[in-house]
Design a protein around this motif. Structure first.
Motif, PDB file in Angstrom:
ATOM      1  N   SER A  72       0.839  -1.202   0.000  1.00 12.02           N
ATOM      2  CA  SER A  72       0.000   0.000   0.000  1.00 12.02           C
ATOM      3  C   SER A  72       0.874   1.251   0.000  1.00 12.02           C
ATOM      4  O   SER A  72       2.062   1.199   0.301  1.00 12.02           O
ATOM      5  CB  SER A  72      -0.926  -0.005   1.220  1.00 12.02           C
ATOM      6  OG  SER A  72      -0.181  -0.144   2.420  1.00 12.02           O
ATOM      7  N   GLN A  73       0.253   2.352  -0.341  1.00 11.03           N
ATOM      8  CA  GLN A  73       0.966   3.635  -0.407  1.00 11.03           C
ATOM      9  C   GLN A  73       1.506   3.999   0.978  1.00 11.03           C
ATOM     10  O   GLN A  73       0.742   4.083   1.942  1.00 11.03           O
ATOM     11  CB  GLN A  73       0.001   4.715  -0.884  1.00 11.03           C
ATOM     12  CG  GLN A  73       0.628   6.070  -1.094  1.00 11.03           C
ATOM     13  CD  GLN A  73       1.299   6.177  -2.450  1.00 11.03           C
ATOM     14  OE1 GLN A  73       0.890   5.533  -3.404  1.00 11.03           O
ATOM     15  NE2 GLN A  73       2.329   6.997  -2.516  1.00 11.03           N
ATOM     16  N   PRO A  74       2.816   4.217   1.139  1.00  8.31           N
ATOM     17  CA  PRO A  74       3.334   4.603   2.459  1.00  8.31           C
ATOM     18  C   PRO A  74       2.934   6.025   2.812  1.00  8.31           C
ATOM     19  O   PRO A  74       2.791   6.886   1.936  1.00  8.31           O
ATOM     20  CB  PRO A  74       4.851   4.471   2.287  1.00  8.31           C
ATOM     21  CG  PRO A  74       5.091   4.650   0.823  1.00  8.31           C
ATOM     22  CD  PRO A  74       3.889   4.084   0.135  1.00  8.31           C
ATOM     23  N   ALA A  75       2.795   6.274   4.101  1.00 12.01           N
ATOM     24  CA  ALA A  75       2.354   7.589   4.554  1.00 12.01           C
ATOM     25  C   ALA A  75       3.462   8.633   4.473  1.00 12.01           C
ATOM     26  O   ALA A  75       3.190   9.835   4.434  1.00 12.01           O
ATOM     27  CB  ALA A  75       1.844   7.493   5.993  1.00 12.01           C
ATOM     28  N   GLY A  76       4.714   8.184   4.461  1.00 11.93           N
ATOM     29  CA  GLY A  76       5.840   9.110   4.416  1.00 11.93           C
ATOM     30  C   GLY A  76       7.009   8.470   3.703  1.00 11.93           C
ATOM     31  O   GLY A  76       6.914   7.357   3.171  1.00 11.93           O
ATOM     32  N   PRO A  77       8.163   9.148   3.665  1.00 15.35           N
ATOM     33  CA  PRO A  77       9.345   8.590   2.996  1.00 15.35           C
ATOM     34  C   PRO A  77       9.802   7.291   3.656  1.00 15.35           C
ATOM     35  O   PRO A  77       9.625   7.082   4.864  1.00 15.35           O
ATOM     36  CB  PRO A  77      10.398   9.695   3.178  1.00 15.35           C
ATOM     37  CG  PRO A  77       9.618  10.945   3.424  1.00 15.35           C
ATOM     38  CD  PRO A  77       8.391  10.517   4.171  1.00 15.35           C
ATOM     39  N   LEU A  78      10.393   6.419   2.849  1.00 13.21           N
ATOM     40  CA  LEU A  78      11.010   5.189   3.341  1.00 13.21           C
ATOM     41  C   LEU A  78      12.484   5.493   3.600  1.00 13.21           C
ATOM     42  O   LEU A  78      13.248   5.752   2.669  1.00 13.21           O
ATOM     43  CB  LEU A  78      10.869   4.065   2.310  1.00 13.21           C
ATOM     44  CG  LEU A  78       9.440   3.722   1.882  1.00 13.21           C
ATOM     45  CD1 LEU A  78       9.458   2.628   0.821  1.00 13.21           C
ATOM     46  CD2 LEU A  78       8.592   3.303   3.082  1.00 13.21           C
ATOM     47  N   ASP A  79      12.893   5.484   4.861  1.00 13.21           N
ATOM     48  CA  ASP A  79      14.247   5.872   5.255  1.00 13.21           C
ATOM     49  C   ASP A  79      15.070   4.618   5.524  1.00 13.21           C
ATOM     50  O   ASP A  79      14.802   3.880   6.473  1.00 13.21           O
ATOM     51  CB  ASP A  79      14.190   6.755   6.505  1.00 13.21           C
ATOM     52  CG  ASP A  79      15.546   7.368   6.846  1.00 13.21           C
ATOM     53  OD1 ASP A  79      16.578   6.871   6.354  1.00 13.21           O
ATOM     54  OD2 ASP A  79      15.572   8.342   7.610  1.00 13.21           O
ATOM     55  N   PHE A  80      16.096   4.383   4.689  1.00 14.17           N
ATOM     56  CA  PHE A  80      16.910   3.182   4.811  1.00 14.17           C
ATOM     57  C   PHE A  80      18.219   3.423   5.564  1.00 14.17           C
ATOM     58  O   PHE A  80      19.087   2.544   5.576  1.00 14.17           O
ATOM     59  CB  PHE A  80      17.185   2.600   3.418  1.00 14.17           C
ATOM     60  CG  PHE A  80      15.956   2.006   2.792  1.00 14.17           C
ATOM     61  CD1 PHE A  80      15.608   0.695   3.048  1.00 14.17           C
ATOM     62  CD2 PHE A  80      15.127   2.776   2.005  1.00 14.17           C
ATOM     63  CE1 PHE A  80      14.455   0.147   2.507  1.00 14.17           C
ATOM     64  CE2 PHE A  80      13.973   2.242   1.453  1.00 14.17           C
ATOM     65  CZ  PHE A  80      13.632   0.918   1.697  1.00 14.17           C
ATOM     66  N   GLY A  81      18.344   4.575   6.200  1.00 11.49           N
ATOM     67  CA  GLY A  81      19.532   4.831   7.002  1.00 11.49           C
ATOM     68  C   GLY A  81      20.793   4.715   6.176  1.00 11.49           C
ATOM     69  O   GLY A  81      20.981   5.429   5.185  1.00 11.49           O
ATOM     70  N   ASN A  82      21.665   3.774   6.545  1.00 16.78           N
ATOM     71  CA  ASN A  82      22.937   3.565   5.861  1.00 16.78           C
ATOM     72  C   ASN A  82      22.912   2.352   4.939  1.00 16.78           C
ATOM     73  O   ASN A  82      23.944   1.944   4.404  1.00 16.78           O
ATOM     74  CB  ASN A  82      24.057   3.404   6.904  1.00 16.78           C
ATOM     75  CG  ASN A  82      25.444   3.491   6.314  1.00 16.78           C
ATOM     76  OD1 ASN A  82      26.226   2.537   6.393  1.00 16.78           O
ATOM     77  ND2 ASN A  82      25.764   4.611   5.713  1.00 16.78           N
ATOM     78  N   SER A  83      21.729   1.756   4.735  1.00 17.53           N
ATOM     79  CA  SER A  83      21.651   0.448   4.083  1.00 17.53           C
ATOM     80  C   SER A  83      21.448   0.525   2.570  1.00 17.53           C
ATOM     81  O   SER A  83      20.331   0.728   2.084  1.00 17.53           O
ATOM     82  CB  SER A  83      20.519  -0.383   4.695  1.00 17.53           C
ATOM     83  OG  SER A  83      20.434  -1.631   4.033  1.00 17.53           O
ATOM     84  N   GLY A  84      22.521   0.316   1.822  1.00 20.25           N
ATOM     85  CA  GLY A  84      22.409   0.226   0.374  1.00 20.25           C
ATOM     86  C   GLY A  84      21.653  -1.006  -0.062  1.00 20.25           C
ATOM     87  O   GLY A  84      20.869  -0.967  -1.017  1.00 20.25           O
ATOM     88  N   THR A  85      21.857  -2.130   0.640  1.00 21.84           N
ATOM     89  CA  THR A  85      21.135  -3.361   0.291  1.00 21.84           C
ATOM     90  C   THR A  85      19.639  -3.168   0.459  1.00 21.84           C
ATOM     91  O   THR A  85      18.848  -3.499  -0.436  1.00 21.84           O
ATOM     92  CB  THR A  85      21.610  -4.530   1.171  1.00 21.84           C
ATOM     93  OG1 THR A  85      23.006  -4.744   0.960  1.00 21.84           O
ATOM     94  CG2 THR A  85      20.852  -5.802   0.833  1.00 21.84           C
ATOM     95  N   GLY A  86      19.218  -2.625   1.607  1.00 28.44           N
ATOM     96  CA  GLY A  86      17.800  -2.420   1.836  1.00 28.44           C
ATOM     97  C   GLY A  86      17.189  -1.515   0.785  1.00 28.44           C
ATOM     98  O   GLY A  86      16.125  -1.812   0.231  1.00 28.44           O
ATOM     99  N   ALA A  87      17.867  -0.404   0.486  1.00 30.93           N
ATOM    100  CA  ALA A  87      17.315   0.552  -0.480  1.00 30.93           C
ATOM    101  C   ALA A  87      17.236  -0.047  -1.870  1.00 30.93           C
ATOM    102  O   ALA A  87      16.200   0.049  -2.549  1.00 30.93           O
ATOM    103  CB  ALA A  87      18.165   1.823  -0.493  1.00 30.93           C
ATOM    104  N   ARG A  88      18.314  -0.665  -2.340  1.00 25.58           N
ATOM    105  CA  ARG A  88      18.348  -1.149  -3.728  1.00 25.58           C
ATOM    106  C   ARG A  88      17.383  -2.308  -3.944  1.00 25.58           C
ATOM    107  O   ARG A  88      16.709  -2.381  -4.974  1.00 25.58           O
ATOM    108  CB  ARG A  88      19.779  -1.535  -4.111  1.00 25.58           C
ATOM    109  CG  ARG A  88      20.712  -0.321  -4.191  1.00 25.58           C
ATOM    110  CD  ARG A  88      22.088  -0.709  -4.691  1.00 25.58           C
ATOM    111  NE  ARG A  88      22.934   0.480  -4.828  1.00 25.58           N
ATOM    112  CZ  ARG A  88      24.005   0.734  -4.074  1.00 25.58           C
ATOM    113  NH1 ARG A  88      24.358  -0.119  -3.129  1.00 25.58           N
ATOM    114  NH2 ARG A  88      24.717   1.826  -4.274  1.00 25.58           N
ATOM    115  N   LEU A  89      17.290  -3.234  -2.986  1.00 21.08           N
ATOM    116  CA  LEU A  89      16.357  -4.346  -3.159  1.00 21.08           C
ATOM    117  C   LEU A  89      14.914  -3.859  -3.080  1.00 21.08           C
ATOM    118  O   LEU A  89      14.052  -4.317  -3.845  1.00 21.08           O
ATOM    119  CB  LEU A  89      16.617  -5.435  -2.116  1.00 21.08           C
ATOM    120  CG  LEU A  89      17.577  -6.547  -2.545  1.00 21.08           C
ATOM    121  CD1 LEU A  89      18.950  -5.999  -2.896  1.00 21.08           C
ATOM    122  CD2 LEU A  89      17.701  -7.610  -1.450  1.00 21.08           C
ATOM    123  N   CYS A  90      14.652  -2.907  -2.191  1.00 27.54           N
ATOM    124  CA  CYS A  90      13.284  -2.410  -2.069  1.00 27.54           C
ATOM    125  C   CYS A  90      12.871  -1.587  -3.284  1.00 27.54           C
ATOM    126  O   CYS A  90      11.684  -1.529  -3.620  1.00 27.54           O
ATOM    127  CB  CYS A  90      13.130  -1.607  -0.788  1.00 27.54           C
ATOM    128  SG  CYS A  90      11.414  -1.354  -0.295  1.00 27.54           S
TER     129      CYS A  90
END
Length: 440
Positions: A80-98
């Motif tokens: 579903s549409q997130p209510a705000g930005p998705l903040d991945f901190g320092n995680s390149g893996t989390g950001a790129r896979l998501c």
């Protein structure tokens, strides 16, 4: 933080759960229909950022008192549409896979992260995802923050990776789950295959074929994923630090329990054995489709070797601590195929070279290569700039355990992103490290 010469590390420990598998367990669990139970999840900041992102996209995630994580998934295409930005901190893996997860879901989401993550390129991931129909826009080129608009009618692609990257491959495979037809990824060199193994276990329609030195992976979209219990094995990238510490610290013998021994992840162990490291693999077994075992590690006289470029994908995160082992070896160690290190949490190639030089070690760094002249016992005494990179911090703290003079890293706070218990675990084995006021 400061590390001082130590000797006689001993003990039996288990390092945190594998970060790569932890990220994927949360993401794929969020795509399954029903509850996935995850034991041994790495509870570092990077993985917790992924857990928060999955919750923001609609999955119900809960950690119970017994340390088990429960993920109630929304099904493929159900975010579903997130209510705000998705903040991945320092995680390149989390950001790129998501990015792959959202790229073929008809929602819009803003991806962001900390100052370090916002400097790291995303084009290698966004380029194939744009071919599948996603749109990306931002004010900083291909860097975060990025607004991602998922495709309403995703298109399957056949994509050959220009460079070996498990993150790019995984992003495409995850995007393919909500794409009609057959999406194919060809990788020139085999990279870590945790995404493929876990997708198969959850019921995805996925086929893998060996092709030259690499693989061809095909996913047929819209298969329903079924929840599975996941036990996360110990992270070989985290195990690398006590492993090298025991090898280079006189009189040491330690046991590292339940370490992941996936062939695409054991390059460091193989290299250290070639260097003369006394490493025994005991109690080999299978756990959740992944090979694991216990590593018995004893202090050793290491010698320099040539590490072939084709081994780099199986140990790309371990090169900083391998460079430390090379500095404590006798003779020259040559490493090639390291271009990927320049786009990690920092330019790790430059950071490693600078850190070694600051501690009296002769090193040559090329665009994608590193040559270290081993000294047996390095001088030490330097201050290392970590550039907010957890692996640089931990690697040079390990160096300080074997150097003649203490080694200082300018910041150790970011170690919590992957190894929150690093200091306690290492001091429990007998390592002399801590904050400057404590180290004496």
């Amino acid at each position: 933080m400061v590390a001082r010469a130590s000797r006689g590390l001993s003990g039996r420990v288990r390092v945190p759960g594998d970060k790569s598998i932890s990220h994927r367990a949360l993401m794929i669990g969020a795509l399954a229909v029903g509850e996935t139970r995850i034991a041994g999840l790495l509870e570092g900041e990077d993985v917790l950022a992924t857990a928060h992102a999955m919750a923001a996209l609609g999955a119900h995630i809960e950690r119970t008192a017994d340390g088990i994580w429960h993920v109630d998934g929304v099904g493929v295409g159900g975010f579903s549409q997130p209510a705000g930005p998705l903040d991945f901190g320092n995680s390149g893996t989390g950001a790129r896979l998501c990015l792959g997860l959202v790229a073929t879901t008809p929602i819009a989401a803003t991806f962001t992260g900390d100052a370090s993550l916002q400097t790291r390129p995303m084009a290698r991931v966004t380029a194939p995802l744009e071919q599948m129909g996603a749109r990306f826009s931002g004010t900083n080129g291909d860097r975060l923050p990025l607004l991602v608009t998922g495709a309403r009618a995703a298109v399957p692609i056949a994509y050959e990776l220009p460079v070996a990257s498990a993150q790019v491959k995984s992003a495409i495979l995850l995007a393919a789950l909500n794409t009609p037809g057959r999406t194919t990824v060809v990788e020139p060199v085999a990279t870590r295959d945790h995404t493929e193994r876990m997708l198969k276990a959850f019921g995805a329609a996925l086929e893998v074929a060996e092709e030259g030195g690499g693989r061809r992976i095909a996913v047929t979209g819209f298969a329903e994923l079924k929840p599975q219990p996941v036990t996360v094995p110990a992270d070989p990238s985290s195990a690398a630090f006590p492993l090298v510490a025991a090898l280079i610290t006189e009189g040491s013998e330690i046991v590292l329990e339940n370490v992941l021994l996936n062939p695409t992840r054991r390059g460091l162990v193989d290299t250290l054995i070639e260097m003369g490291g006394d490493i025994e693999i005991a109690n080999e077994r299978q756990s959740g489709g992944e090979p694991v075992g216990d590593l018995v590690v004893r202090s050793s006289r290491l010698r320099g070797v040539r590490v072939p470029a084709e081994r780099a994908p199986s140990m790309i995160d371990e090169y900083p601590v391998l460079a430390v082992a090379a500095a404590c070896a006798e003779g020259r160690t040559e490493m090639a195929g390291l271009a990927e290190l320049r786009v990690k949490e920092s330019d790790r190639l430059a950071a490693v070279a600078a850190g070694l030089r600051a501690n009296g070690v002769t090193v040559e760094a090329g665009e994608d290569s590193l040559v270290v002249e081993g000294m047996g016992t390095p001088p030490g005494g330097g201050v290392v700039e970590t550039h907010m990179d957890h692996r640089i911090a931990m690697a040079f703290l390990v160096l300080g355990l074997a150097a003649r003079a203490p080694v200082t890293v300018d910041d150790g706070t970011m170690i919590a992103t992957s190894f929150p218990a690093f200091t306690d675990l290492m001091t429990g084995l007998g390592a002399r490290l801590g904050e400057p006021r404590d180290a004496a």
